[in-house]
Structure formats: structure tokens, C-alpha cells
Design an enzyme around this catalytic site. Structure first.
Site, PDB file in Angstrom:
ATOM      1  N   SER A 125       0.813  -1.225   0.000  1.00 12.94           N
ATOM      2  CA  SER A 125       0.000   0.000   0.000  1.00 12.94           C
ATOM      3  C   SER A 125       0.845   1.273   0.000  1.00 12.94           C
ATOM      4  CB  SER A 125      -0.872  -0.014   1.259  1.00 12.94           C
ATOM      5  OG  SER A 125      -1.383   1.269   1.522  1.00 12.94           O
ATOM      6  N   GLU A 127       0.210   3.620   1.777  1.00 10.58           N
ATOM      7  CA  GLU A 127       0.287   4.043   3.188  1.00 10.58           C
ATOM      8  C   GLU A 127       1.689   3.798   3.743  1.00 10.58           C
ATOM      9  OE1 GLU A 127      -1.750   5.214   6.044  1.00 10.58           O
ATOM     10  OE2 GLU A 127      -2.567   6.219   4.315  1.00 10.58           O
ATOM     11  N   TYR A 149      -1.491   0.356  10.739  1.00 18.77           N
ATOM     12  CA  TYR A 149      -1.778  -0.307   9.452  1.00 18.77           C
ATOM     13  C   TYR A 149      -0.578  -0.178   8.515  1.00 18.77           C
ATOM     14  CZ  TYR A 149      -3.647  -0.811   4.697  1.00 18.77           C
ATOM     15  OH  TYR A 149      -3.845  -1.174   3.383  1.00 18.77           O
TER      16      TYR A 149
HETATM   17  P1  NAP Z   1     -11.555  -4.657   1.909  1.00 16.93           P
HETATM   18  O1  NAP Z   1     -12.686  -4.303   1.006  1.00 16.93           O
HETATM   19  O2  NAP Z   1     -11.551  -4.134   3.286  1.00 16.93           O
HETATM   20  O3  NAP Z   1     -11.456  -6.254   1.956  1.00 16.93           O
HETATM   21  C1  NAP Z   1     -10.663  -6.917   2.919  1.00 16.93           C
HETATM   22  C2  NAP Z   1     -10.882  -8.404   2.791  1.00 16.93           C
HETATM   23  O4  NAP Z   1     -10.059  -9.073   3.747  1.00 16.93           O
HETATM   24  C3  NAP Z   1     -12.328  -8.853   3.064  1.00 16.93           C
HETATM   25  O5  NAP Z   1     -12.670  -9.865   2.151  1.00 16.93           O
HETATM   26  C4  NAP Z   1     -12.230  -9.423   4.468  1.00 16.93           C
HETATM   27  O6  NAP Z   1     -13.211 -10.401   4.759  1.00 16.93           O
HETATM   28  C5  NAP Z   1     -10.849 -10.067   4.399  1.00 16.93           C
HETATM   29  N1  NAP Z   1     -10.309 -10.359   5.710  1.00 16.93           N
HETATM   30  C6  NAP Z   1     -10.080  -9.487   6.737  1.00 16.93           C
HETATM   31  N2  NAP Z   1      -9.579 -10.138   7.783  1.00 16.93           N
HETATM   32  C7  NAP Z   1      -9.479 -11.437   7.459  1.00 16.93           C
HETATM   33  C8  NAP Z   1      -9.044 -12.595   8.133  1.00 16.93           C
HETATM   34  N3  NAP Z   1      -8.599 -12.567   9.397  1.00 16.93           N
HETATM   35  N4  NAP Z   1      -9.062 -13.782   7.479  1.00 16.93           N
HETATM   36  C9  NAP Z   1      -9.519 -13.850   6.212  1.00 16.93           C
HETATM   37  N5  NAP Z   1      -9.976 -12.779   5.517  1.00 16.93           N
HETATM   38  C10 NAP Z   1      -9.947 -11.590   6.134  1.00 16.93           C
HETATM   39  O7  NAP Z   1     -10.160  -4.208   1.242  1.00 16.93           O
HETATM   40  P2  NAP Z   1      -9.824  -3.830  -0.293  1.00 16.93           P
HETATM   41  O8  NAP Z   1     -10.036  -2.366  -0.452  1.00 16.93           O
HETATM   42  O9  NAP Z   1     -10.469  -4.789  -1.201  1.00 16.93           O
HETATM   43  O10 NAP Z   1      -8.251  -4.036  -0.296  1.00 16.93           O
HETATM   44  C11 NAP Z   1      -7.670  -5.294  -0.609  1.00 16.93           C
HETATM   45  C12 NAP Z   1      -6.250  -5.333  -0.097  1.00 16.93           C
HETATM   46  O11 NAP Z   1      -5.482  -4.295  -0.700  1.00 16.93           O
HETATM   47  C13 NAP Z   1      -6.108  -5.113   1.416  1.00 16.93           C
HETATM   48  O12 NAP Z   1      -5.019  -5.897   1.849  1.00 16.93           O
HETATM   49  C14 NAP Z   1      -5.768  -3.634   1.544  1.00 16.93           C
HETATM   50  O13 NAP Z   1      -5.078  -3.396   2.731  1.00 16.93           O
HETATM   51  C15 NAP Z   1      -4.910  -3.453   0.305  1.00 16.93           C
HETATM   52  N6  NAP Z   1      -4.888  -2.106  -0.275  1.00 16.93           N
HETATM   53  C16 NAP Z   1      -6.054  -1.491  -0.595  1.00 16.93           C
HETATM   54  C17 NAP Z   1      -6.029  -0.245  -1.204  1.00 16.93           C
HETATM   55  C18 NAP Z   1      -7.291   0.470  -1.584  1.00 16.93           C
HETATM   56  O14 NAP Z   1      -7.226   1.678  -1.835  1.00 16.93           O
HETATM   57  N7  NAP Z   1      -8.432  -0.214  -1.651  1.00 16.93           N
HETATM   58  C19 NAP Z   1      -4.782   0.356  -1.520  1.00 16.93           C
HETATM   59  C20 NAP Z   1      -3.616  -0.338  -1.196  1.00 16.93           C
HETATM   60  C21 NAP Z   1      -3.669  -1.573  -0.591  1.00 16.93           C
HETATM   61  P3  NAP Z   1     -14.655 -10.016   5.403  1.00 16.93           P
HETATM   62  O15 NAP Z   1     -15.516  -9.662   4.218  1.00 16.93           O
HETATM   63  O16 NAP Z   1     -15.037 -11.254   6.096  1.00 16.93           O
HETATM   64  O17 NAP Z   1     -14.429  -8.843   6.311  1.00 16.93           O
HETATM   65  O1  G4F Z   2     -10.614   6.771   2.764  1.00 15.65           O
HETATM   66  P1  G4F Z   2      -9.604   6.673   3.844  1.00 15.65           P
HETATM   67  O2  G4F Z   2     -10.041   6.047   5.111  1.00 15.65           O
HETATM   68  O3  G4F Z   2      -8.359   5.917   3.192  1.00 15.65           O
HETATM   69  P2  G4F Z   2      -6.801   5.840   3.570  1.00 15.65           P
HETATM   70  O4  G4F Z   2      -6.566   6.109   4.993  1.00 15.65           O
HETATM   71  O5  G4F Z   2      -6.070   6.671   2.587  1.00 15.65           O
HETATM   72  O6  G4F Z   2      -6.494   4.284   3.328  1.00 15.65           O
HETATM   73  C1  G4F Z   2      -6.946   3.610   2.158  1.00 15.65           C
HETATM   74  O7  G4F Z   2      -5.960   3.708   1.163  1.00 15.65           O
HETATM   75  C2  G4F Z   2      -4.713   3.057   1.477  1.00 15.65           C
HETATM   76  C3  G4F Z   2      -3.776   3.289   0.284  1.00 15.65           C
HETATM   77  O8  G4F Z   2      -3.069   4.484   0.485  1.00 15.65           O
HETATM   78  C4  G4F Z   2      -4.995   1.584   1.692  1.00 15.65           C
HETATM   79  F1  G4F Z   2      -3.827   0.944   1.928  1.00 15.65           F
HETATM   80  C5  G4F Z   2      -5.949   1.415   2.844  1.00 15.65           C
HETATM   81  O9  G4F Z   2      -6.257   0.018   2.992  1.00 15.65           O
HETATM   82  C6  G4F Z   2      -7.237   2.162   2.521  1.00 15.65           C
HETATM   83  O10 G4F Z   2      -7.853   1.516   1.430  1.00 15.65           O
HETATM   84  O11 G4F Z   2      -9.038   8.132   4.191  1.00 15.65           O
HETATM   85  C7  G4F Z   2      -8.519   8.999   3.200  1.00 15.65           C
HETATM   86  C8  G4F Z   2      -8.280  10.383   3.805  1.00 15.65           C
HETATM   87  C9  G4F Z   2      -7.488  10.379   5.114  1.00 15.65           C
HETATM   88  O12 G4F Z   2      -6.529  11.394   5.056  1.00 15.65           O
HETATM   89  C10 G4F Z   2      -8.508  10.714   6.195  1.00 15.65           C
HETATM   90  O13 G4F Z   2      -7.995  11.416   7.311  1.00 15.65           O
HETATM   91  O14 G4F Z   2      -9.544  10.963   4.125  1.00 15.65           O
HETATM   92  C11 G4F Z   2      -9.453  11.601   5.379  1.00 15.65           C
HETATM   93  N1  G4F Z   2     -10.805  11.707   5.950  1.00 15.65           N
HETATM   94  C12 G4F Z   2     -11.438  12.884   6.255  1.00 15.65           C
HETATM   95  N2  G4F Z   2     -12.638  12.628   6.797  1.00 15.65           N
HETATM   96  C13 G4F Z   2     -11.608  10.693   6.301  1.00 15.65           C
HETATM   97  C14 G4F Z   2     -12.768  11.269   6.837  1.00 15.65           C
HETATM   98  N3  G4F Z   2     -11.447   9.359   6.203  1.00 15.65           N
HETATM   99  C15 G4F Z   2     -12.468   8.564   6.608  1.00 15.65           C
HETATM  100  N4  G4F Z   2     -12.339   7.233   6.474  1.00 15.65           N
HETATM  101  N5  G4F Z   2     -13.616   9.087   7.166  1.00 15.65           N
HETATM  102  C16 G4F Z   2     -13.810  10.431   7.309  1.00 15.65           C
HETATM  103  O15 G4F Z   2     -14.850  10.883   7.804  1.00 15.65           O
END
Ligand code: NAP
Ligand code: G4F
Length: 325
Positions: A125, A127, A149
Site C-alpha cells: 500500500s 500508506e 496499518y
Molecule cells: P476490503 O474491502 O476491506 O477487503 C478486505 C478483505 O479481507 C475482506 O474480504 C475481508 O473479509 C478479508 N479479511 C479481513 N480479515 C481477514 C481474516 N482474518 N481472514 C480472512 N480474511 C480476512 O479491502 P480492499 O479495499 O479490497 O483491499 C484489498 C487489499 O489491498 C487489502 O489488503 C488492503 O489493505 C490493500 N490495499 C487497498 C487499497 C485500496 O485503496 N483499496 C490500496 C492499497 C492496498 P470479510 O468480508 O469477512 O471482512
Molecule cells: O478513505 P480513507 O479512510 O483511506 P486511507 O486512509 O487513505 O487508506 C486507504 O488507502 C490506502 C492506500 O493508500 C490503503 F492501503 C488502505 O487500505 C485504505 O484503502 O481516508 C482517506 C483520507 C485520510 O486522510 C482521512 O484522514 O480521508 C481523510 N478523511 C477525512 N474525513 C476521512 C474522513 N477518512 C475517513 N475514512 N472518514 C472520514 O470521515
């Protein structure tokens, strides 16, 4: 050619559901790891449930992961499962470490013991860049994570590289910047905004409560990003890649664009900023340099920021209208 088999952890999540669709379209046999929940949470995969095979397992449970690899005999493993919500990682730091950091080692061990020749994708990520050391961020930018995280993801990233170097396994890490979609969890800021705007538009709510509006993110569309994951595993050599659009926007810009999508120009009347929603340590500014992926994988994003915001707002309006019937 023999049909390929893929095991996807996190298949019930946003990325897992898009990736499963992509793999099915490419004629893979798709297995998905799902953990036990008291009520089923297959909302994102219900349209493909009859085409995939679900295997029970949990990132906390080594034996179940080993069994999942035995059952699926995969050519490719996509490790997407994690505690993925940054804010929760401060209230549950140990659990986040167990899932998001050690969970990666457990998956790698399962693979090493049962099928070390399989290709492995780790969901790293942006992050991990946290307090950024340079702009834009590339594969060469040093990490400085700002949340439990982010710290856990740095561990997952390095353990994947370590298994490549120690055991000659084909492990790759995709350093993905934020990617969103109508399937994004409601707690993430983009979906919180699109859902909130849809409710205000339909007169089901009067305002949205948000935290830091100044943070900037490089937001892309999840459907485009899962294609990059697949491309990484089709290469001859394992390597790590940044996946990003190369453009960033503030949370405030996302808010403005979302309200404009429903014809509201003065969004300030509908947004309340709450100090409680600010994070103990913020990632202020992320913007990715995906030159390497564009060159080697021939990948590029297709959906623009404006298209993404409109897509999410439109989808939430339709969802709320459907639910109210
Ligand atoms: P998500 O929608 O939160 O999905 C997370 C998945 O992980 C869900 O299927 C969840 O299952 C499963 N999970 C959580 N804990 C588990 C456990 N203990 N055992 C088995 N399964 C488990 O996340 P996403 O946005 O699709 O992201 C996918 C991956 O990419 C994650 O690793 C995230 O950290 C990473 N990532 C995401 C972003 C982004 O912007 N979306 C960017 C960079 C990296 P349940 O449905 O049962 O909760
Ligand atoms: O949508 P966010 O919660 O995503 P964040 O923290 O960027 O993380 C996501 O992206 C990562 C990749 O860079 C992934 F690895 C991670 O798993 C996840 O998918 O927050 C985005 C921004 C932050 O700066 C937060 O402080 O939005 C700001 N924010 C402002 N108000 C808020 C809110 N975030 C959330 N969730 N809720 C609010 O009300």
C-alpha cells in the site's frame, strides 16, 4: 492450454470481487478464502457465487491456510485479505498486526510448504510512504508509515521480498495507491461522501460529518487496479510495482465534485467537520509515479477522477432508491 487455478484471499472485499470477475473472464478456476461470520457477507460476489469455489479459512489460522492451498492447488495466489481500514488500526493495533502483517507470513508459509512454485501477489500500500520522503512516490522511495496499518503493510511487503530472496519463490508486491468504486466499504472517505451525497439528494439526510478535508490522495478505480495485479503475475521475473494515476486531489475536492454531480454548488451547507474524525497521525499528501508499471506491464488507468466520483454517486443514488422500494 490447461485451465489455471487462482486462490484469492479477501474475495468478499472490494478488490477481491473485481479480481474474481477478471480471473473468471480469463477462464481461471477461482477459489476464494472466506472467514466465518455469523451472517453471510457475500454481497459483492453474489453475482458470481455459482462460478467460484469458496474455502473456509482465516489469516489467524495457519492450518486453514495450508488446507486452502492444498484444496485449490493454485498457480497464482492473490493475498488481498487484511484489516484494511487505517483508522481502526489505532484502536486495534495488535489485531491489525496479526492480520495485515503476520497473516502474510502465514500465507507464504502455507505456500512454501504445499506449493512453493505458485506465484504470489501481496497487496502492499501507498500508506507505507506515510510521511513522504519525495514526490511523487515510486518503488525507490523510502517508507515512513504513519499508522499501525502502514507499519503492518511494511512488514508484509518485506516478508514477501524475503521469501523471494530466501526460497526463490515468485512473490510480487503491488504498491497500490488508493482505489475506489461503488463497492468500496462505507467507512472509507470516498464512499462515505458518495453515499452521504446520495442521501442528501434523496432528502434522506441533511449533512455529512467528515474529518480532515485537506488530505490529498491519488485516487483511481479499483476495476483498473486489479488488472495490474494480474499483469504482475504474468511476468517472467518477480518484481514490485507502484500502481497510481499520477494525479492527486484533496478530500475537499472529492466533496465538491460529488455535490456537483447532483447539482449542488454550495457544498459547505451540507458538511460538518468533526475533530473526532481526525487521525492521531495523518498522511497528508500521496501521489504515485507508476512509470515502471506503465513501461513493463503496459498498464495504465482508464477511469478519470471525475468519472470515478460520478460513477460512485450515481451508483449510491440507485442503491438507495432500490432499497427504499
Ligand atoms: P476490503 O474491502 O476491506 O477487503 C478486505 C478483505 O479481507 C475482506 O474480504 C475481508 O473479509 C478479508 N479479511 C479481513 N480479515 C481477514 C481474516 N482474518 N481472514 C480472512 N480474511 C480476512 O479491502 P480492499 O479495499 O479490497 O483491499 C484489498 C487489499 O489491498 C487489502 O489488503 C488492503 O489493505 C490493500 N490495499 C487497498 C487499497 C485500496 O485503496 N483499496 C490500496 C492499497 C492496498 P470479510 O468480508 O469477512 O471482512
Ligand atoms: O478513505 P480513507 O479512510 O483511506 P486511507 O486512509 O487513505 O487508506 C486507504 O488507502 C490506502 C492506500 O493508500 C490503503 F492501503 C488502505 O487500505 C485504505 O484503502 O481516508 C482517506 C483520507 C485520510 O486522510 C482521512 O484522514 O480521508 C481523510 N478523511 C477525512 N474525513 C476521512 C474522513 N477518512 C475517513 N475514512 N472518514 C472520514 O470521515
Amino acid at each position: 492450454m490447461a485451465q489455471k487455478s487462482a486462490l484469492v484471499t479477501g474475495i468478499t472485499g472490494q478488490d477481491g470481487s473485481y479480481l474474481a470477475e477478471l480471473l473468471l473472464a480469463k477462464n481461471y478456476k477461482v477459489y476464494g478464502l472466506t472467514r466465518r461470520t455469523s451472517t453471510p457477507n457475500y454481497e459483492r460476489i453474489k453475482h458470481i457465487e455459482d462460478k467460484i469455489e469458496l474455502i473456509p479459512g482465516d489469516l489467524l489460522d495457519q492450518q486453514s491456510l495450508t488446507a486452502a492451498v492444498e484444496m485449490s492447488n493454485p498457480d497464482e495466489v492473490y493475498n488481498l485479505a487484511a484489516q484494511s481500514f487505517v483508522a481502526t488500526s489505532w484502536s486495534q493495533p495488535v489485531l491489525t498486526g496479526e492480520f495485515t502483517a503476520l497473516g502474510v507470513t502465514r500465507m507464504l508459509e502455507a505456500l512454501r510448504q504445499v506449493k512453493s512454485k505458485a506465484k504470489f501477489y501481496q497487496a502492499s500500500s501507498s500508506e507505507m510512504f506515510g510521511m513522504v520522503k519525495e514526490t511523487p512516490q515510486s518503488e525507490k522511495t523510502p517508507f515512513h508509515p504513519r499508522s499501525p496499518y502502514g507499519v503492518a503493510k511494511v512488514y508484509g511487503h518485506w516478508i514477501s521480498i524475503n521469501y523471494r530472496e530466501s526460497y526463490n519463490m515468485f512473490t510480487v508486491s503491488g504498491i497500490l495507491f488508493n482505489h475506489e468504486s461503488p463497492r468500496r466499504g462505507l467507512e472509507f472517505v470516498t464512499r462515505k461522501i458518495s453515499h452521504g451525497v446520495a442521501k442528501i439528494h434523496l432528502r434522506e439526510a441533511n449533512f455529512i460529518e467528515l474529518g480532515n478535508l485537506e488530505a490529498k490522495r491519488d485516487w483511481g478505480f479499483a476495476g483498473d487496479y486489479v488488472e495490474a495485479m494480474w499483469l504482475m503475475l504474468q511476468q517472467d521475473k518477480p518484481d514490485d510495482y507502484v500502481i497510481a494515476t499520477g494525479e492527486n486531489h484533496s478530500v475537499e475536492e472529492f466533496v465538491r465534485e460529488a455535490f456537483e454531480a447532483v447539482g449542488i454548488s454550495d457544498w459547505t451547507k451540507y458538511v460538518k467537520v468533526k475533530k473526532e474524525l481526525f487521525r492521531p497521525a495523518e498522511v497528508d499528501f500521496l501521489i504515485g509515479d507508476s512509470t515502471k508499471a506503465r513501461k513493463v506491464l503496459e498498464w495504465k488507468p482508464k477511469v478519470t477522477f471525475q468519472e470515478l466520483v460520478k460513477m460512485m454517486v450515481k451508483s449510491d443514488i440507485e442503491l438507495l432508491q432500490k432499497n427504499s422500494k
